[in-house]
Design an enzyme around this catalytic site. Structure first.
Site, PDB file in Angstrom:
ATOM      1  NE  ARG A   1      10.914   0.820   4.453  1.00 34.87           N
ATOM      2  CZ  ARG A   1      10.598   0.390   5.668  1.00 34.87           C
ATOM      3  NH1 ARG A   1      10.587   1.223   6.676  1.00 34.87           N
ATOM      4  NH2 ARG A   1      10.306  -0.881   5.869  1.00 34.87           N
TER       5      ARG A   1
ATOM      6  N   GLY B   1       9.064  -4.921  -8.647  1.00 35.85           N
ATOM      7  CA  GLY B   1       9.934  -3.829  -9.062  1.00 35.85           C
ATOM      8  C   GLY B   1      11.407  -4.154  -8.880  1.00 35.85           C
TER       9      GLY B   1
ATOM     10  CD  GLN C   1      10.217  -7.644  -2.364  1.00 34.23           C
ATOM     11  OE1 GLN C   1      10.103  -7.509  -1.158  1.00 34.23           O
ATOM     12  NE2 GLN C   1       9.575  -6.877  -3.236  1.00 34.23           N
TER      13      GLN C   1
ATOM     14  CG  LEU D   1      -1.123   1.690  -3.888  1.00 31.36           C
ATOM     15  CD1 LEU D   1      -2.316   1.348  -4.772  1.00 31.36           C
ATOM     16  CD2 LEU D   1      -0.099   0.555  -3.923  1.00 31.36           C
ATOM     17  CG  HIS D   2       5.188   4.981  -4.811  1.00 26.84           C
ATOM     18  ND1 HIS D   2       5.769   4.257  -5.826  1.00 26.84           N
ATOM     19  CD2 HIS D   2       5.631   4.415  -3.655  1.00 26.84           C
ATOM     20  CE1 HIS D   2       6.552   3.327  -5.318  1.00 26.84           C
ATOM     21  NE2 HIS D   2       6.476   3.393  -3.995  1.00 26.84           N
ATOM     22  CG  ASP D   3       3.359   8.120 -10.331  1.00 25.19           C
ATOM     23  OD1 ASP D   3       2.181   7.895  -9.974  1.00 25.19           O
ATOM     24  OD2 ASP D   3       3.720   9.213 -10.820  1.00 25.19           O
TER      25      ASP D   3
ATOM     26  CB  SER E   1      10.545   4.305  -1.381  1.00 25.62           C
ATOM     27  OG  SER E   1      10.335   3.622  -0.163  1.00 25.62           O
TER      28      SER E   1
ATOM     29  CG  HIS F   1       3.250   0.712  -5.334  1.00 25.68           C
ATOM     30  ND1 HIS F   1       3.322   1.779  -4.479  1.00 25.68           N
ATOM     31  CD2 HIS F   1       3.881  -0.308  -4.709  1.00 25.68           C
ATOM     32  CE1 HIS F   1       3.950   1.422  -3.368  1.00 25.68           C
ATOM     33  NE2 HIS F   1       4.314   0.159  -3.482  1.00 25.68           N
TER      34      HIS F   1
ATOM     35  N   GLY G   1       0.805  -1.219   0.000  1.00 23.76           N
ATOM     36  CA  GLY G   1       0.000   0.000   0.000  1.00 23.76           C
ATOM     37  C   GLY G   1       0.833   1.261   0.000  1.00 23.76           C
TER      38      GLY G   1
HETATM   39  P1  AMP Z   1       6.129  -2.322  -1.491  1.00 17.00           P
HETATM   40  O1  AMP Z   1       4.753  -1.767  -1.390  1.00 17.00           O
HETATM   41  O2  AMP Z   1       7.192  -1.373  -1.078  1.00 17.00           O
HETATM   42  O3  AMP Z   1       6.254  -3.680  -0.852  1.00 17.00           O
HETATM   43  O4  AMP Z   1       6.395  -2.555  -3.039  1.00 17.00           O
HETATM   44  C1  AMP Z   1       5.509  -3.324  -3.807  1.00 17.00           C
HETATM   45  C2  AMP Z   1       6.112  -3.544  -5.157  1.00 17.00           C
HETATM   46  O5  AMP Z   1       6.353  -2.287  -5.794  1.00 17.00           O
HETATM   47  C3  AMP Z   1       7.460  -4.265  -5.094  1.00 17.00           C
HETATM   48  O6  AMP Z   1       7.549  -5.192  -6.168  1.00 17.00           O
HETATM   49  C4  AMP Z   1       8.441  -3.143  -5.259  1.00 17.00           C
HETATM   50  O7  AMP Z   1       9.676  -3.541  -5.806  1.00 17.00           O
HETATM   51  C5  AMP Z   1       7.697  -2.247  -6.237  1.00 17.00           C
HETATM   52  N1  AMP Z   1       8.203  -0.881  -6.181  1.00 17.00           N
HETATM   53  C6  AMP Z   1       8.378  -0.112  -5.083  1.00 17.00           C
HETATM   54  N2  AMP Z   1       8.929   1.067  -5.422  1.00 17.00           N
HETATM   55  C7  AMP Z   1       9.110   1.046  -6.761  1.00 17.00           C
HETATM   56  C8  AMP Z   1       9.653   1.964  -7.717  1.00 17.00           C
HETATM   57  N3  AMP Z   1      10.117   3.163  -7.349  1.00 17.00           N
HETATM   58  N4  AMP Z   1       9.676   1.600  -9.028  1.00 17.00           N
HETATM   59  C9  AMP Z   1       9.203   0.387  -9.410  1.00 17.00           C
HETATM   60  N5  AMP Z   1       8.690  -0.530  -8.563  1.00 17.00           N
HETATM   61  C10 AMP Z   1       8.644  -0.211  -7.263  1.00 17.00           C
END
Ligand code: AMP
Length: 282
Positions: free
Chosen positions: A189, A149, A155, A35-37, A187, A39, A33
Site C-alpha cells: 500500500r 509476516g 492476521q 512484492l517488496h523486500d 507494504s 515478502h 503480490g
Molecule cells: P500481503 O501481500 O500484504 O498480503 O502480505 C503477504 C505476506 O507478507 C503477509 O504474511 C504479510 O504479513 C507479509 N508482509 C507484508 N509486509 C511485510 C513486511 N514489511 N515485513 C515482513 N512481512 C511482511
C-alpha cells in the site's frame, strides 16, 4: 531458474504430488503480490526451512471491505515474477477468482475472539476472507510450513488459531517486519502514497517507538496514547482507527505491560490506511 507460474489447482497438484511422495517439506508464502523486500524475507526464510517453496499471489476479493479498495490495490505480476527469479522458488501459484471461488462456493471460515478487535472491527469481514482463503491455500498446496509476516500480527495469530482449530498439519512461522530506512514498515500500500504523504508516513512508527519507551518508563498509558494520536494528527494523518497495547498471544487489551505485549496502530494518511505494530521492550 524461473519458476513456473501455475494458474490452476490441477497444475499445482501435479507439481506438488512428487514432492509429497518424496516426503519433502513444502513451504508456502501467501501474498497479494506487489512484492517488496518484506515478502522476499518470508521467501528467504521458507528457502532456509523447506526443500520446496511455493509463492502464491492472489488479490483475495473476500478480504476487502470496499470495491474501491480492491480495484485500487496494486497489481504488478511481471515485476513480481522478475523479483522471484533470483530466489529459485519451485512454483508461483497465481489462481484467478473462479479457481478460488467457483460458482456455488458457500463456505466461510470464521475465527472468533481474535477477530473481534482492531482490524476485525474496522474492516468488517476482512479476517473471514483471510481465514477462508488461507485455509484453501493450505489445502491446495499440502504445505508443511507457512510463512507470514509480523507486520500483520493480528492476521498471523488468526491464521495460527485457524490451523490449530482445524487440525491442519502445518507449522505457521512468524517473520519479523522489514522496514524502509526511515522506519516505515514495507507494504504494498505504500505505493499508493503521494510523495508528500510518503515523507509523513514514518511519523507512525516514530510515535509508536516513543510510546513504547514511555510505557517502559512507567508513564501513564492513557496520557501517552492521547499524546501520540495528537502528534499523528498534527503531522498530517487524517484519522486513527486504533493505537493500542495488547497481549502477544490472545490480543487482550492492556494498559500496562504486565505480560509480553505489543503496540498496534492503524492510521489514515492521504486516503491510505497504514498499519504497524512493535514489541514493547519489557
Ligand atoms: P500481503 O501481500 O500484504 O498480503 O502480505 C503477504 C505476506 O507478507 C503477509 O504474511 C504479510 O504479513 C507479509 N508482509 C507484508 N509486509 C511485510 C513486511 N514489511 N515485513 C515482513 N512481512 C511482511
Amino acid at each position: 531458474m524461473t519458476a513456473p507460474i501455475l494458474r490452476s489447482l490441477v497444475d499445482l497438484r501435479a507439481a506438488t504430488a512428487p514432492w509429497q511422495r518424496a516426503g519433502q517439506r513444502i513451504g508456502i508464502v501467501p501474498t497479494m503480490g506487489a512484492l517488496h523486500d518484506g515478502h522476499l524475507s518470508l521467501i528467504a526464510a521458507a528457502k532456509q526451512t523447506c526443500e520446496r517453496v511455493i509463492v502464491t499471489i492472489f488479490v483475495n476479493p473476500r478480504q476487502f471491505s470496499s470495491p474501491e479498495d480492491l480495484a485500487g490495490y496494486p497489481r504488478t505480476e511481471h515485476a513480481d515474477a522478475a523479483k522471484l527469479a533470483r530466489f529459485d522458488v519451485d512454483a508461483i501459484y497465481v489462481p484467478d477468482g473462479d479457481q478460488m471461488y467457483p460458482g456455488g462456493f458457500a463456505t466461510t471460515v470464521t475465527v472468533s475472539g481474535l477477530t473481534e478487535v482492531m482490524d476485525g472491527i474496522h474492516r468488517p469481514g476482512h479476517f473471514q476472507g483471510v481465514a477462508t482463503v488461507v485455509a484453501k491455500l493450505f489445502a491446495q498446496t499440502s504445505a508443511t510450513d507457512a510463512f507470514f509476516g509480523e507486520k500483520d500480527y493480528q492476521q498471523l495469530q488468526v491464521v495460527r488459531r485457524m490451523a490449530r482449530d482445524l487440525d491442519i498439519p502445518i507449522t505457521v512461522h512468524g517473520c519479523p517486519t522489514i522496514r524502509e530506512i526511515d522506519g516505515l514498515a514495507m507494504s504494498s500500500r505504500n505505493l499508493l502514497l503521494s510523495d508528500r504523504a510518503r515523507t509523513i508516513a514514518p511519523v507512525l512508527i516514530e510515535q509508536m517507538e516513543e510510546m513504547s519507551e514511555a510505557i517502559t518508563a512507567g508513564q501513564d498509558f492513557a496520557a501517552a496514547q492521547e499524546g501520540a494520536i495528537a502528534a499523528l494528527m498534527r503531522a498530517g494523518f487524517t484519522g486513527v482507527d486504533y493505537f493500542e497495547m495488547r497481549a502477544n498471544d490472545d490480543l487482550a487489551l492492556l494498559t500496562a505491560a504486565t505480560q509480553p505485549a505489543r503496540l498496534f496502530a492503524a492510521a489514515w494518511l492521504a486516503g491510505v490506511r497504514l498499519i504497524d505494530n512493535i514489541a514493547i521492550q519489557g
